[in-house]
Scaffold this active site. Sequence first.
Site, mmCIF file in Angstrom:
data_model
loop_
_atom_site.group_PDB
_atom_site.id
_atom_site.type_symbol
_atom_site.label_atom_id
_atom_site.label_comp_id
_atom_site.label_asym_id
_atom_site.label_seq_id
_atom_site.Cartn_x
_atom_site.Cartn_y
_atom_site.Cartn_z
ATOM 1 C CD GLU A 210 24.136 90.794 52.573
ATOM 2 O OE1 GLU A 210 24.997 91.513 52.631
ATOM 3 O OE2 GLU A 210 22.887 90.976 52.977
ATOM 4 C CB CYS A 244 32.598 91.002 51.757
ATOM 5 S SG CYS A 244 31.611 90.955 53.229
HETATM 6 P P1 NAD Z 1 31.840 80.650 46.787
HETATM 7 O O1 NAD Z 1 32.903 80.027 45.886
HETATM 8 O O2 NAD Z 1 31.950 79.858 47.973
HETATM 9 O O3 NAD Z 1 30.776 80.647 46.190
HETATM 10 C C1 NAD Z 1 29.489 80.930 46.887
HETATM 11 C C2 NAD Z 1 28.495 79.992 46.733
HETATM 12 O O4 NAD Z 1 28.035 79.997 45.526
HETATM 13 C C3 NAD Z 1 28.824 78.466 47.267
HETATM 14 O O5 NAD Z 1 28.088 77.812 48.015
HETATM 15 C C4 NAD Z 1 28.713 77.690 45.783
HETATM 16 O O6 NAD Z 1 28.284 76.391 45.777
HETATM 17 C C5 NAD Z 1 28.012 78.473 44.973
HETATM 18 N N1 NAD Z 1 28.145 78.424 43.420
HETATM 19 C C6 NAD Z 1 29.566 78.566 43.209
HETATM 20 N N2 NAD Z 1 29.422 78.496 41.689
HETATM 21 C C7 NAD Z 1 28.127 78.404 41.262
HETATM 22 C C8 NAD Z 1 27.382 78.355 40.078
HETATM 23 N N3 NAD Z 1 28.062 78.446 38.932
HETATM 24 N N4 NAD Z 1 26.133 78.077 40.383
HETATM 25 C C9 NAD Z 1 25.321 77.782 41.432
HETATM 26 N N5 NAD Z 1 26.094 78.276 42.691
HETATM 27 C C10 NAD Z 1 27.562 78.232 42.580
HETATM 28 O O7 NAD Z 1 32.439 82.074 47.235
HETATM 29 P P2 NAD Z 1 32.841 83.222 46.460
HETATM 30 O O8 NAD Z 1 31.909 83.774 45.527
HETATM 31 O O9 NAD Z 1 34.156 83.013 46.032
HETATM 32 O O10 NAD Z 1 32.807 84.235 47.491
HETATM 33 C C11 NAD Z 1 33.584 85.582 47.743
HETATM 34 C C12 NAD Z 1 32.874 86.643 47.214
HETATM 35 O O11 NAD Z 1 31.809 86.965 48.185
HETATM 36 C C13 NAD Z 1 33.456 88.049 47.133
HETATM 37 O O12 NAD Z 1 33.084 88.628 46.043
HETATM 38 C C14 NAD Z 1 32.945 88.460 48.435
HETATM 39 O O13 NAD Z 1 32.989 90.203 48.479
HETATM 40 C C15 NAD Z 1 31.542 87.969 48.599
HETATM 41 N N6 NAD Z 1 31.212 88.098 49.990
HETATM 42 C C16 NAD Z 1 30.295 88.983 50.257
HETATM 43 C C17 NAD Z 1 29.654 88.941 51.768
HETATM 44 C C18 NAD Z 1 28.471 89.864 52.106
HETATM 45 O O14 NAD Z 1 27.976 89.947 53.274
HETATM 46 N N7 NAD Z 1 28.155 90.849 51.307
HETATM 47 C C19 NAD Z 1 30.188 88.250 52.583
HETATM 48 C C20 NAD Z 1 31.307 87.234 52.096
HETATM 49 C C21 NAD Z 1 31.792 87.433 51.064
#
Ligand code: NAD
Length: 491
Positions: A210, A244
């Site tokens: 997602e 998102c």
């Molecule tokens: P985040 O930084 O919380 O990362 C998400 C998860 O990934 C965390 O649990 C983290 O521990 C893990 N993570 C981070 N870096 C990592 C790595 N190098 N290796 C392994 N795991 C790792 O969240 P984010 O990415 O900043 O979230 C924002 C993004 O999520 C935006 O792009 C948003 O559009 C998207 N999003 C999508 C939805 C959807 O339903 N499609 C919903 C919410 C957010």
Amino acid sequence: MSREQLVVQRARKSFQTGNTRRLEYRIHQLKGLLRFITERQKDIADSVKRDLGKSEHATDLFETVGLEGEIKLAIEKLAEWAAPRPVEKNLLTLLDEVYIQPEPLGVVLIIGAWNYPWAITLQPLVGAIAAGNAAVIKPSEVSSHSAKVMEELLPQYLDKDLYPVVTGGVSETQELLKQRFDHIFYTGNSTVGKLVMGAAARHLTPVTLELGGKNPCYIDKNCDLTIACRRITWGKFVNCGQTCIAPDYILCEPSIQDRVVEEIKKSIKEFYTDNPKTFEDYGRIINQRHFKRVMALMEGSTVAVGGESDESQCYIAPTVLKDVKETSKVMKEEIFGPLLPIITVSNVDEAIQFINEREKPLVVYVFTHDNKLIKRVRDETSSGGLLANDCLIHFTVSALPFGGVGNSGMGCYHGKHSFEQLSHLRSCLITQLKLEGVNSMRYPPHTAKKLSWARFFLLKQVNVCRLRRMALLAIFTGLAAFLVQRFLRRG
Ligand code: NAD
């Protein structure tokens, strides 16, 4: 053995006891989850307030109400979703039982993101429990208060071994990703999404991703701009733009740009007062890193509304940028913050071309009274979802599959789709050790005659329901004819 390894091992062992195969057991766990979000509403709201500066009512509305609906739906429909699903047969299998039986996958890893730390992490869990899986829950470390409350309180309401919460940062997530899972459900950005998929590939584990992207929002010049801009303002600035499915940028004709700016300005004032900074329903950027990132995106663009900020509070005012060029910084990545750029295009053809030249977004928005225009945008673009004349609300319809396509993700969830996504749809065919004569057409030696029989039996699809209806109709017609005849004879 690492903590993560131990947790996964324990979850798998619990899964193997077979408890989750029983629907009553799953319903019991779903009820526990429902009790958790109702009894712990205050703890949840406090944690979100500390993470994102959100008010209690906003947390109710955007985090827990939807969750409550999803859990109640799963409890109500589980027996129906999990039941065997008979399918159409061919002549060869007419006398057999042929059906799809959903079965649990095993141990699912759920990796959550921070922007709606509860809804995004626990909604996939509803599907995982309903489908009979064990699930390791990894909340985002970025929303640290929510993660802590989840880790402390959730185990009081759910089976601890089957649904453990693992907190920690990137290294803990990476350690988890080394383990073998039966499905990984990841929400977050596309860069990490690729790492997750890479890790999953090592074990041939299926994934749901997602992800995000830049959601375009086309406004037709002939629409009701007041209502359109009010809805766009709401969809964009809720949760400080950290949604998102928020509209990322506006596409409209130059002739309406100034009116769009004015209408959005009016709505910002209506929703968040003259001073959003002190208004309790306007939140904050999650942390300094994201604050700096979003502020940097403004560089080189003309601020038409807002633009104020306060780094010490991670505050950025609701901001509209006008006459933005497609080469501007703000158009280079998903904004995920309260900046709304307007890009002018000469007509809808150019808007469609603009959308299609970029990665497929999570949602395409179009505002217009013209149904033909809506259909055109639907048919000539591609995205996870399409929403006309409103923002975000498709997320609330459990019957709609929620998810992206291409760069905005793969797989989907919500309602029955979550159940399907986290189940294996097993093909079942139960026949009898009888009527062996019919099978001679498939056994060697193969002859032209046998082949023609095989073609007849294999290529004829039989709609059993229709067949049953026709048989019933024949019986009723016969009965009616019989009664009419008797009646006439007496007369
Ligand atoms: P985040 O930084 O919380 O990362 C998400 C998860 O990934 C965390 O649990 C983290 O521990 C893990 N993570 C981070 N870096 C990592 C790595 N190098 N290796 C392994 N795991 C790792 O969240 P984010 O990415 O900043 O979230 C924002 C993004 O999520 C935006 O792009 C948003 O559009 C998207 N999003 C999508 C939805 C959807 O339903 N499609 C919903 C919410 C957010």
